[in-house]
Scaffold this motif. Structure first.
Motif, PDB file in Angstrom:
ATOM      1  N   GLU A  92       5.427 -12.265  -2.831  1.00 13.77           N
ATOM      2  CA  GLU A  92       4.178 -12.277  -3.761  1.00 13.77           C
ATOM      3  C   GLU A  92       4.229 -10.807  -4.509  1.00 13.77           C
ATOM      4  OE1 GLU A  92      -0.333 -11.145  -2.608  1.00 13.77           O
ATOM      5  OE2 GLU A  92       0.449 -12.751  -1.500  1.00 13.77           O
ATOM      6  N   TYR A  93       3.809 -10.895  -5.734  1.00 19.05           N
ATOM      7  CA  TYR A  93       3.817  -9.636  -6.610  1.00 19.05           C
ATOM      8  C   TYR A  93       2.404  -8.743  -6.415  1.00 19.05           C
ATOM      9  CZ  TYR A  93       2.210  -6.754 -10.717  1.00 19.05           C
ATOM     10  OH  TYR A  93       1.681  -5.620 -11.530  1.00 19.05           O
ATOM     11  N   HIS A  94       2.850  -7.382  -6.242  1.00 16.47           N
ATOM     12  CA  HIS A  94       1.643  -6.701  -5.927  1.00 16.47           C
ATOM     13  C   HIS A  94       1.779  -5.335  -6.912  1.00 16.47           C
ATOM     14  CE1 HIS A  94      -1.487  -4.034  -4.162  1.00 16.47           C
ATOM     15  NE2 HIS A  94      -2.086  -5.204  -3.330  1.00 16.47           N
ATOM     16  N   SER A  95       0.629  -5.171  -7.674  1.00 16.96           N
ATOM     17  CA  SER A  95       0.764  -4.144  -8.770  1.00 16.96           C
ATOM     18  C   SER A  95       0.730  -2.970  -8.289  1.00 16.96           C
ATOM     19  CB  SER A  95      -0.648  -4.333  -9.486  1.00 16.96           C
ATOM     20  OG  SER A  95      -1.630  -3.976  -8.867  1.00 16.96           O
ATOM     21  N   GLY A  96       0.285  -2.615  -6.675  1.00 18.22           N
ATOM     22  CA  GLY A  96       0.358  -1.193  -6.377  1.00 18.22           C
ATOM     23  C   GLY A  96       1.972  -0.869  -6.252  1.00 18.22           C
ATOM     24  N   LEU A  97       2.706  -1.858  -5.672  1.00 19.76           N
ATOM     25  CA  LEU A  97       4.071  -1.647  -5.086  1.00 19.76           C
ATOM     26  C   LEU A  97       4.774  -1.355  -6.760  1.00 19.76           C
ATOM     27  CD1 LEU A  97       4.721  -4.431  -2.681  1.00 19.76           C
ATOM     28  CD2 LEU A  97       4.336  -2.323  -2.243  1.00 19.76           C
ATOM     29  N   GLU A  98       4.495  -2.163  -7.678  1.00 21.71           N
ATOM     30  CA  GLU A  98       4.938  -1.809  -8.973  1.00 21.71           C
ATOM     31  C   GLU A  98       4.593  -0.353  -9.579  1.00 21.71           C
ATOM     32  OE1 GLU A  98       5.160  -4.241 -13.091  1.00 21.71           O
ATOM     33  OE2 GLU A  98       3.090  -3.788 -12.474  1.00 21.71           O
ATOM     34  N   THR A  99       3.389   0.100  -9.371  1.00 18.44           N
ATOM     35  CA  THR A  99       3.129   1.395  -9.752  1.00 18.44           C
ATOM     36  C   THR A  99       3.855   2.473  -9.071  1.00 18.44           C
ATOM     37  OG1 THR A  99       0.895   0.673 -10.288  1.00 18.44           O
ATOM     38  CG2 THR A  99       1.053   2.968  -9.739  1.00 18.44           C
ATOM     39  N   LEU A 133      -0.959   6.726  -2.976  1.00 20.61           N
ATOM     40  CA  LEU A 133      -1.091   7.066  -4.398  1.00 20.61           C
ATOM     41  C   LEU A 133      -1.429   6.202  -5.369  1.00 20.61           C
ATOM     42  CD1 LEU A 133       0.853  10.365  -4.499  1.00 20.61           C
ATOM     43  CD2 LEU A 133      -1.621  10.427  -4.380  1.00 20.61           C
ATOM     44  N   ALA A 134      -0.654   4.765  -4.825  1.00 23.24           N
ATOM     45  CA  ALA A 134      -0.846   3.889  -5.579  1.00 23.24           C
ATOM     46  C   ALA A 134      -1.936   2.859  -5.310  1.00 23.24           C
ATOM     47  CB  ALA A 134       0.618   3.096  -5.832  1.00 23.24           C
ATOM     48  N   GLY A 135      -2.665   3.233  -4.382  1.00 25.68           N
ATOM     49  CA  GLY A 135      -3.785   2.593  -3.869  1.00 25.68           C
ATOM     50  C   GLY A 135      -3.529   1.502  -2.740  1.00 25.68           C
ATOM     51  N   ILE A 136      -2.401   1.722  -2.146  1.00 23.22           N
ATOM     52  CA  ILE A 136      -2.035   0.903  -0.840  1.00 23.22           C
ATOM     53  C   ILE A 136      -2.373   1.839   0.403  1.00 23.22           C
ATOM     54  CG2 ILE A 136      -0.234  -0.113   0.328  1.00 23.22           C
ATOM     55  CD1 ILE A 136       1.302  -0.320  -2.293  1.00 23.22           C
ATOM     56  N   SER A 137      -3.516   1.011   1.243  1.00 26.25           N
ATOM     57  CA  SER A 137      -4.073   1.809   2.255  1.00 26.25           C
ATOM     58  C   SER A 137      -3.458   1.735   3.433  1.00 26.25           C
ATOM     59  CB  SER A 137      -5.570   1.429   2.328  1.00 26.25           C
ATOM     60  OG  SER A 137      -5.522   0.151   2.992  1.00 26.25           O
ATOM     61  N   THR A 224      -5.992  -2.969  -0.395  1.00 27.50           N
ATOM     62  CA  THR A 224      -5.976  -2.172  -1.605  1.00 27.50           C
ATOM     63  C   THR A 224      -7.225  -1.190  -1.759  1.00 27.50           C
ATOM     64  OG1 THR A 224      -4.862  -3.828  -2.815  1.00 27.50           O
ATOM     65  CG2 THR A 224      -5.939  -2.449  -4.237  1.00 27.50           C
ATOM     66  N   THR A 225      -6.728   0.012  -2.105  1.00 29.73           N
ATOM     67  CA  THR A 225      -7.865   1.017  -2.598  1.00 29.73           C
ATOM     68  C   THR A 225      -7.629   1.429  -4.059  1.00 29.73           C
ATOM     69  OG1 THR A 225      -6.498   2.679  -1.862  1.00 29.73           O
ATOM     70  CG2 THR A 225      -8.064   1.683  -0.166  1.00 29.73           C
ATOM     71  N   SER A 226      -8.359   2.327  -4.388  1.00 32.73           N
ATOM     72  CA  SER A 226      -8.586   2.872  -5.511  1.00 32.73           C
ATOM     73  C   SER A 226      -6.860   3.627  -5.827  1.00 32.73           C
ATOM     74  CB  SER A 226      -9.494   3.641  -6.219  1.00 32.73           C
ATOM     75  OG  SER A 226      -9.729   4.966  -5.217  1.00 32.73           O
ATOM     76  N   SER A 227      -6.496   3.710  -7.007  1.00 35.13           N
ATOM     77  CA  SER A 227      -5.104   4.021  -7.375  1.00 35.13           C
ATOM     78  C   SER A 227      -5.142   5.348  -8.174  1.00 35.13           C
ATOM     79  CB  SER A 227      -4.319   2.995  -8.039  1.00 35.13           C
ATOM     80  OG  SER A 227      -2.976   3.845  -8.366  1.00 35.13           O
ATOM     81  N   LYS A 228      -4.698   6.272  -7.628  1.00 34.37           N
ATOM     82  CA  LYS A 228      -4.640   7.540  -8.382  1.00 34.37           C
ATOM     83  C   LYS A 228      -3.579   7.608  -9.661  1.00 34.37           C
ATOM     84  CE  LYS A 228      -6.533  10.418  -4.707  1.00 34.37           C
ATOM     85  NZ  LYS A 228      -6.306  11.414  -3.860  1.00 34.37           N
TER      86      LYS A 228
END
Length: 235
Positions: A92-99, A133-137, A224-228
């Motif tokens: 599955e795609y996850h934007s946090g991992l991409e970031t 830092l990318a929003g992955i808790s 997910t949490t907020s990404s810096k």
């Protein structure tokens, strides 16, 4: 005036039925053939059966104007294709991992290192720190990195194929990419057109360096949490 199909000649019926079939197929297929830019919605519309027909992946790769979200996506789908060929599940795609992958590729390029640990930034030293830092808790990160220089690639999919093949050809990287514990995936690539890692001869060829990172979430899905950090954008 309406014409009933039963009153048409057989060749005419065949033509009309063909046109109806084509129009139905186009209307029911994912709307990915008139695209101009990558949209994250395409992650859910494309799959291993149709992504190689996706027009943008076949676009000429212009190093003066790189579509980084598109390049990340090409690498994502080729990675999943490689997994499926081994009988594994698609991730599955996850934007946090991409970031986090994209930012690590940039850091390796600009800070002149090639490692899973960032020696130049204590806040980004480990994959777990970069994930947060990318929003992955709840990071449980697997990571592959790649660098190639002095080569030209015609299209986005051609570059993605080359990077994934290099990981397949390397036993430690292949093990990570083919892990059955992996659940989610994000990829990030950066083009660096300066001297890097003392490869002066490669730099003189004038083709720059492609630095890539592949991040996996293992065992449990991401919370997910907020990404810096910010993810890839078009040049």
């Amino acid at each position: 005036m309406l014409i009933g199909i039963d009153y048409l000649s057989k060749p005419m019926k065949t033509v009309i039925l063909f046109l109806v079939t084509v129009l139905f197929a186009l209307s029911s297929a994912p709307n990915v053939y008139a695209q101009r830019k990558w949209k994250d919605d395409y992650y859910s519309e494309l799959n291993d059966q149709n992504f190689r027909d996706f027009k943008l992946f076949k676009k000429q790769l212009d190093t003066d104007k790189i579509d980084y979200p598109l390049l990340s996506a090409a690498l994502f789908f080729v990675t999943n294709e490689a997994r499926l060929e081994q009988g594994l599940t698609a991730l599955e795609y996850h934007s946090g991992l991409e970031t986090m992958a994209y930012n690590h590729s940039i850091a390796m390029a600009k800070d002149n290192f090639f490692d899973h640990n960032n020696p130049k930034d204590k806040k980004r030293k480990t994959p777990s720190q970069r994930a947060k830092l990318a929003g992955i808790s709840n990071p449980n990160i697997g990571e592959n990195i790649h660098a190639t220089g002095g080569r030209q690639f015609g299209t986005y999919i051609e570059l993605a194929d080359s990077i994934v093949q290099s990981w397949i050809d390397s036993p430690p990287h292949r093990k990570t990419m083919y892990s059955q514990d992996a659940l989610q995936l994000g990829c990030g690539v950066y083009f660096y057109d300066k001297k890097w890692q003392n490869y002066k001869d490669v730099y003189k060829q004038g083709r720059g360096f492609w630095i890539a990172t592949q991040n996996f979430q293992m065992f449990t899905k991401i919370k997910t949490t907020s990404s810096k950090d910010k993810g890839p954008k078009n040049d």
